[in-house]
Design a protein around this motif. Structure first.
Motif, PDB file in Angstrom:
ATOM      1  N   ALA A 107      -0.232   1.980  16.075  1.00  0.00           N
ATOM      2  CA  ALA A 107       0.343   0.761  15.503  1.00  0.00           C
ATOM      3  C   ALA A 107       1.660   1.030  14.792  1.00  0.00           C
ATOM      4  N   GLU A 108       1.773   2.164  14.144  1.00  0.00           N
ATOM      5  CA  GLU A 108       3.008   2.456  13.407  1.00  0.00           C
ATOM      6  C   GLU A 108       4.200   2.519  14.351  1.00  0.00           C
ATOM      7  N   ALA A 153       0.815  -1.218   0.000  1.00  0.00           N
ATOM      8  CA  ALA A 153       0.000   0.000   0.000  1.00  0.00           C
ATOM      9  C   ALA A 153       0.846   1.263   0.000  1.00  0.00           C
ATOM     10  N   GLY A 154       2.132   1.138   0.349  1.00  0.00           N
ATOM     11  CA  GLY A 154       3.009   2.309   0.359  1.00  0.00           C
ATOM     12  C   GLY A 154       3.544   2.695  -1.003  1.00  0.00           C
ATOM     13  N   LYS A 201       4.330  -3.385   6.090  1.00  0.00           N
ATOM     14  CA  LYS A 201       4.760  -3.781   4.758  1.00  0.00           C
ATOM     15  C   LYS A 201       5.665  -2.673   4.215  1.00  0.00           C
ATOM     16  N   THR A 202       6.133  -2.829   3.007  1.00  0.00           N
ATOM     17  CA  THR A 202       7.094  -1.884   2.450  1.00  0.00           C
ATOM     18  C   THR A 202       6.491  -0.482   2.401  1.00  0.00           C
ATOM     19  N   GLY A 203       6.974   0.399   3.272  1.00  0.00           N
ATOM     20  CA  GLY A 203       6.549   1.794   3.247  1.00  0.00           C
ATOM     21  C   GLY A 203       5.197   2.069   3.868  1.00  0.00           C
ATOM     22  N   CYS A 204       4.646   1.139   4.650  1.00  0.00           N
ATOM     23  CA  CYS A 204       3.314   1.391   5.209  1.00  0.00           C
ATOM     24  C   CYS A 204       3.023   0.407   6.333  1.00  0.00           C
ATOM     25  N   VAL A 205       1.939   0.649   7.054  1.00  0.00           N
ATOM     26  CA  VAL A 205       1.380  -0.328   7.986  1.00  0.00           C
ATOM     27  C   VAL A 205      -0.070  -0.533   7.579  1.00  0.00           C
ATOM     28  N   GLY A 215      -2.010   6.475  -1.453  1.00  0.00           N
ATOM     29  CA  GLY A 215      -1.119   5.928  -0.445  1.00  0.00           C
ATOM     30  C   GLY A 215      -1.431   6.482   0.927  1.00  0.00           C
ATOM     31  N   PRO A 216      -0.831   5.931   1.972  1.00  0.00           N
ATOM     32  CA  PRO A 216      -1.120   6.384   3.341  1.00  0.00           C
ATOM     33  C   PRO A 216      -0.724   7.835   3.596  1.00  0.00           C
ATOM     34  N   LYS A 217       0.202   8.376   2.797  1.00  0.00           N
ATOM     35  CA  LYS A 217       0.583   9.788   2.952  1.00  0.00           C
ATOM     36  C   LYS A 217      -0.288  10.715   2.122  1.00  0.00           C
ATOM     37  N   GLY A 218      -1.252  10.163   1.405  1.00  0.00           N
ATOM     38  CA  GLY A 218      -2.188  10.987   0.646  1.00  0.00           C
ATOM     39  C   GLY A 218      -1.856  11.165  -0.818  1.00  0.00           C
ATOM     40  N   ASN A 219      -0.724  10.661  -1.285  1.00  0.00           N
ATOM     41  CA  ASN A 219      -0.384  10.763  -2.697  1.00  0.00           C
ATOM     42  C   ASN A 219      -1.173   9.733  -3.504  1.00  0.00           C
TER      43      ASN A 219
END
Length: 818
Positions: free
Chosen positions: A799-800, A140-141, A694-698, A178-182
């Motif tokens: 969690a992060e 997801a990242g 996972k890669t770049g995310c939770v 993505g989790p950062k909004g992009n």
């Protein structure tokens, strides 16, 4: 000629799918792909020289590795021509690096995506899009990582063998957030050989994934087998018919666009060359269709520009594009363990030297490159299961493993160099037995630390004896709680330290003072050397172990049957679980009837059938070992089908609420589809909401996913957080990346079409190994293995942060020998 309700446009993406392996030796694949780009340049030069048959030829690079690999072999003219054709848009660039598994970590992936961006900018070429093929999922990242290097589009050509596309329709398109909004505009296209099914490449027609009347004609010698002239005519007829049927199906399914992309290679194979005759075939098809269907070779950037300008509604989704192929990494558990150690060593070196003043840049590059190559989705030769005796099969698996080995070598050499600059000394006579422990993390940590005493060393000026060791703080003179145990070529002294962010402390190793205490006037050890009275604090028997933090109980059916959190009095093992903590479960499906490949293929996406046999490890012997000031260890020997030996060492902490588990397995060699899981049946006193990194995310498995994605298993980076009320349960998994939830079930799989809270909070399993795949993954799991996990109770946080702490648990505190 068939009539359509609209004028159709087919955007043809001509590419070569990258499998580093599968069709030939890995080093041969590298040279071949360099040759393919060389051929592409030659085709474009011929078009420039006026060859009308090549008019409109375009080439789409699947990834940046193809470019980087080519540059190793190219001369100045070839480099210049590549840049020129990329600037002109006749060679399309891709912002991806390789077709990867979720083994890859965020740092290494970001480094390689940045290299793609740097080359494109230097060349002055557009690179707004990324492409992948074959693989079934992504972390997801990924949208955030692509956006960070200026890539706004992602094209996927998924292979649904043991997998599936998301969204319930193929093709599909959406904005993936993505989790950062992009967001990246994502197009999920047909299989990357679909252009061959539609007849877009001469002498490369296929019926892959299609069982129609045309296939019948081919198989029965009625088509493509008379002579060259009739074959060309029949291929054109076939192409027109299948294209018509395909577009008809899109219209009937409500496809909102009047265009669709199709990917085609130069031959019907992975790792294929370009084929200038694709342009020729397209010209002939356009003549046949007379404007009703217009085919055009293109590249990704103009295709996505057309999609953006189409004026249709583009839905937006956030979540994990969970990979159906993640289980393949379980076919090489020893190499994966070595790979993950390399990741930790490399990242620790950077933590200790964030400005990279002492980091060897070549070792940094080499380790990152080999990590990318091991995480690439191809594990071996296509005959790995059908004919594992082939020398080429074994050679290619050894070479794949070599990527993990060389990455490990480079990363550890890198770390050794940084530690040396921080004061670590090589072995020398009459060592001082002084050590420095460093906390390189930006938060306070409490972790176990071990220091070695090698067998040849004298201690306190005397030859070693079996007296226990103790660690002293030289600054305060304080003797620390210490436990002595066996170590590589000697003994280890272990304690637990709490260090502030960036803090350091020194330790001195010496013999522990002799015990001068008298027997206390309370129930304690008796003349028979047994401490088995319930009133004794800190009791440790094979049935009941008590530390300041836990009470552990065993039984003959489940092994580790109960773990109680002494602070809350709550049970930490799910009472409904049929398995005790860290009980191994062996699965095997006896091969019958069809050959190995066909049998495995028919096992489907759940990787098990009604014929699958499932065996839980049976406890045979319990023993208490290493009962000291730091921890007490429970050893359980099991019998387990498929193995010659299976043991668990459960080390229960006395100085912190932590339990470390070590499983050792002597695995038999079995050719049938098989696997081993270990149960993680842990629960908390709270919601039990479960997160993994996972890669770049939770993410929360089963919840934070794209619609229609896999719920069978996930590939994590470091571990699992299960949420409680005031304290969370952290599970570190340094060696085993695969995890699954709930009981393993046969029958149709369910997709993640809605949040599955029940699955997310169900019993967990760490999936240690398997050999289910029938293509290029290892069939033989035989050998000696050791795997570790750690469970810790920690104050509730987001969690992060919990998963970041698990990463620290896996890495530990570096110890310098002074």
């Amino acid at each position: 000629m068939k009539e359509f309700r609209r004028v159709w446009h087919i955007d043809v993406l001509h590419h070569s799918h990258t499998d580093i392996g599968y069709t030939a030796r890995q080093e041969k694949i590298c040279r071949d792909h360099a040759g393919y780009l060389r051929q592409t340049l030659d085709i474009l030069r011929r078009e420039d020289a006026g060859d009308e048959s090549l008019r409109g030829f375009r080439w789409q690079c699947e990834n940046f590795w193809q470019i980087e690999n080519f540059l190793k072999y190219a001369d100045e003219r070839e480099r210049a021509d590549l840049e020129r054709y990329a600037r002109e848009g006749r060679i399309g660039l891709s912002g991806s690096y390789l077709n990867l598994t979720d083994l890859i970590d965020e740092r290494v992936l970001n480094e390689h995506l940045a290299r793609a961006r740097a080359w494109a900018d230097t060349a002055g070429a557009s690179m707004k899009s990324a492409m992948t093929a074959d693989i079934n999922g992504y972390s997801a990242g990924l949208p955030d990582m692509l956006a960070a290097v200026g890539v706004g589009n992602l094209y996927t050509a998924i292979h649904t063998h043991h997998g599936m596309y998301p969204m319930g329709h193929n093709p599909s398109f959406f904005r993936w957030r993505g989790p950062k909004g992009n967001t990246v505009l994502t197009f999920v296209g047909e299989h990357y050989h679909w252009g061959h099914v539609l007849g877009l490449c001469p002498h490369a027609t296929s019926s892959f994934m299609l069982n129609d009347d045309i296939l019948y004609g081919i198989e029965h010698g009625q088509l493509l087998s008379t002579d060259a002239e009739s074959t060309e005519r029949q291929e054109l007829d076939l192409a027109c018919e299948r294209i018509g049927r395909y577009l008809d199906g899109l219209e009937e399914s409500g496809w909102p666009l009047d265009f669709v992309p199709v990917v085609v290679s130069g031959i019907m194979s992975d790792n294929s060359p370009p084929n200038g005759r694709v342009a020729e075939r397209i010209a002939k098809l356009n003549e046949r269709f007379g404007g009703r269907v217009i085919l055009e070779m293109t590249t990704l950037d103009p295709f996505f520009a057309k999609l953006e300008a189409a004026g249709v509604t583009i839905p937006e989704y956030e979540g994990d594009f969970t990979d159906w192929w993640a289980d393949g990494v379980g076919s090489t558990p020893a190499a994966v363990k070595m790979y993950r150690e390399a990741q930790r060593s490399r990242n620790l070196a950077l933590l200790l030297d964030p400005e990279m003043k002492d980091i060897d840049r070549k070792l940094w590059e080499d380790s990152g490159r080999d990590m990318m190559l091991y995480a690439e989705h191809t594990w071996g030769h296509s005959a790995s299961v059908s004919d594992p005796y082939k020398p080429l099969v074994s050679a290619m698996h050894m070479k794949k493993t070599a990527y993990a080995v060389t990455a490990n070598n480079a990363a550890n050499e890198l770390l050794d160099g940084v530690l040396e600059k921080r004061g670590n000394r090589t072995i020398y006579p009459d060592r001082t037995h002084r050590y420095r422990v460093i906390n390189p993390y930006p938060e306070t940590v409490c972790m176990p630390v071990s220091v070695p005493l090698l067998g040849w060393e004298y201690l306190d000026g005397c030859q070693q004896d079996d007296r226990p060791l103790v660690l002293r703080d030289p600054g305060t003179g304080e003797l620390l709680p210490t436990q002595t145990g066996p170590g590589p070529r000697g003994r280890l002294a272990e304690t637990v330290l709490t260090l502030e962010p960036g803090g350091e402390t020194e330790l001195a190793l010496e013999y522990a003072p002799l015990n001068q205490n008298m027997t206390p006037h309370t129930p304690c050890m008796c003349a028979d050397a047994m401490t088995d009275q319930a009133s004794i604090e800190g009791l440790a028997t094979t049935e009941y172990i008590e530390t300041p933090f836990f009470i552990v109980k065993t039984d003959r059916s489940r092994g580790v049957a109960s773990i109680t959190d002494r602070e809350t009095g709550r049970e930490l093992i799910d009472p409904d679980s049929p398995y005790g903590a860290f009980t191994c479960v062996y699965e095997v499906t006896p091969t019958t009837g069809a050959g190995r490949n066909a049998f495995r293929r028919h096992m489907g996406r759940s990787r098990c059938t009604v014929n699958t046999r499932r065996y839980a490890a049976k406890p045979e012997n319990f023993a208490v070992r290493d009962n000291g000031d730091v921890s007490v260890t429970l050893n359980i020997a099991y019998t387990l089908e498929g193995t010659d030996a299976c043991t668990l060492d459960l080390k229960i902490g006395k100085l912190q609420p932590r339990i470390d588990a070590r499983i050792r397995i002597k695995k038999k060699s079995v050719a049938d589809p098989e696997g081993i899981l270990t149960a993680l049946p842990f629960v908390t006193d709270g919601s039990n909401e479960t997160w993994i990194d996972k890669t770049g995310c939770v993410i929360r498995p089963g919840i934070d996913q794209l619609p229609g994605t896999c719920k069978e298993f996930w590939c994590l980076q470091n571990g699992i957080v299960r949420k409680g009320k005031d304290r969370d349960l952290l599970i570190a998994s340094p060696d085993v990346p695969l995890v699954c939830f709930g009981p393993r079930k046969t029958g149709p799989v369910t997709l993640c079409d809605a949040p599955d809270t029940a699955l997310n909070r169900s019993v967990m399993f760490s999936w240690i190994m398997n050999n289910f795949w029938e293509t290029n993954f290892c069939i033989d799991l035989g050998g000696y293995y050791e795997f570790s996990w750690s469970v810790e109770l920690r104050g509730s946080a987001d969690a992060e942060n919990g998963l970041k702490y698990i990463e620290k648990m896996n890495t530990g505190l570096p110890v310098l020998e002074l």
